[in-house]
Design an enzyme around this catalytic site. Sequence first.
Site, PDB file in Angstrom:
ATOM      1  N   LEU A  61       0.858  -1.184   0.000  1.00 47.91           N
ATOM      2  CA  LEU A  61       0.000   0.000   0.000  1.00 47.91           C
ATOM      3  C   LEU A  61       0.896   1.238   0.000  1.00 47.91           C
ATOM      4  CD1 LEU A  61      -2.825   1.186   0.014  1.00 47.91           C
ATOM      5  CD2 LEU A  61      -2.823   0.996   2.508  1.00 47.91           C
ATOM      6  N   VAL A  62       1.178   1.737  -1.178  1.00 44.76           N
ATOM      7  CA  VAL A  62       2.086   2.860  -1.383  1.00 44.76           C
ATOM      8  C   VAL A  62       1.387   4.161  -0.988  1.00 44.76           C
ATOM      9  CG1 VAL A  62       3.347   4.158  -3.139  1.00 44.76           C
ATOM     10  CG2 VAL A  62       3.277   1.648  -3.242  1.00 44.76           C
ATOM     11  N   HIS A  63       2.010   4.896  -0.052  1.00 49.62           N
ATOM     12  CA  HIS A  63       1.459   6.179   0.377  1.00 49.62           C
ATOM     13  C   HIS A  63       2.504   6.955   1.160  1.00 49.62           C
ATOM     14  CE1 HIS A  63       0.962   3.564   3.841  1.00 49.62           C
ATOM     15  NE2 HIS A  63       0.866   4.640   4.592  1.00 49.62           N
ATOM     16  N   ALA A  64       2.233   8.207   1.364  1.00 43.81           N
ATOM     17  CA  ALA A  64       3.083   9.060   2.195  1.00 43.81           C
ATOM     18  C   ALA A  64       2.218  10.171   2.757  1.00 43.81           C
ATOM     19  CB  ALA A  64       4.222   9.653   1.370  1.00 43.81           C
TER      20      ALA A  64
END
Length: 143
Positions: A61-64
Amino acid sequence: MAVTPVAAAFAASAEDWREGTRAAAELLVGLGTAGEDYPAACVAAIEEHGPYIVLTRGVALVHAQVPAGTREGLAVLRLGTPVEFGHPTNDPVDVLLSFSSGGDHMAMIKAVARGLGGGLADRIRQAADTAEAELQLTEVLDD
């Protein structure tokens, strides 16, 4: 969340987790829901905190969290050849879900978690094309 823009892309491979992460986050830049700095922020978060984004077998789950410039968006990059993130049990990763939130980070995480619990990753893997994958993302957001 039903008006959240979605995007999907399929790629044969990525050089490594950094390239896969950037490519997944770039989908959000393309949607206009994240700024140009978002992909680098996603990579930096993993470099700082480790592969915490690898939630389950084969799924990241790619996020920032960035101070400003994002709004709700959800995307997926499906890789033909999985990449290693360095997670002890859930590598390698072939489904990279990415999201941007305009503020309610947890609502998006909960929606994605519900989708994953309902078989979203397998439906993405079985999608015949990106339109079908985007439909799967939209259905997760409509729940």
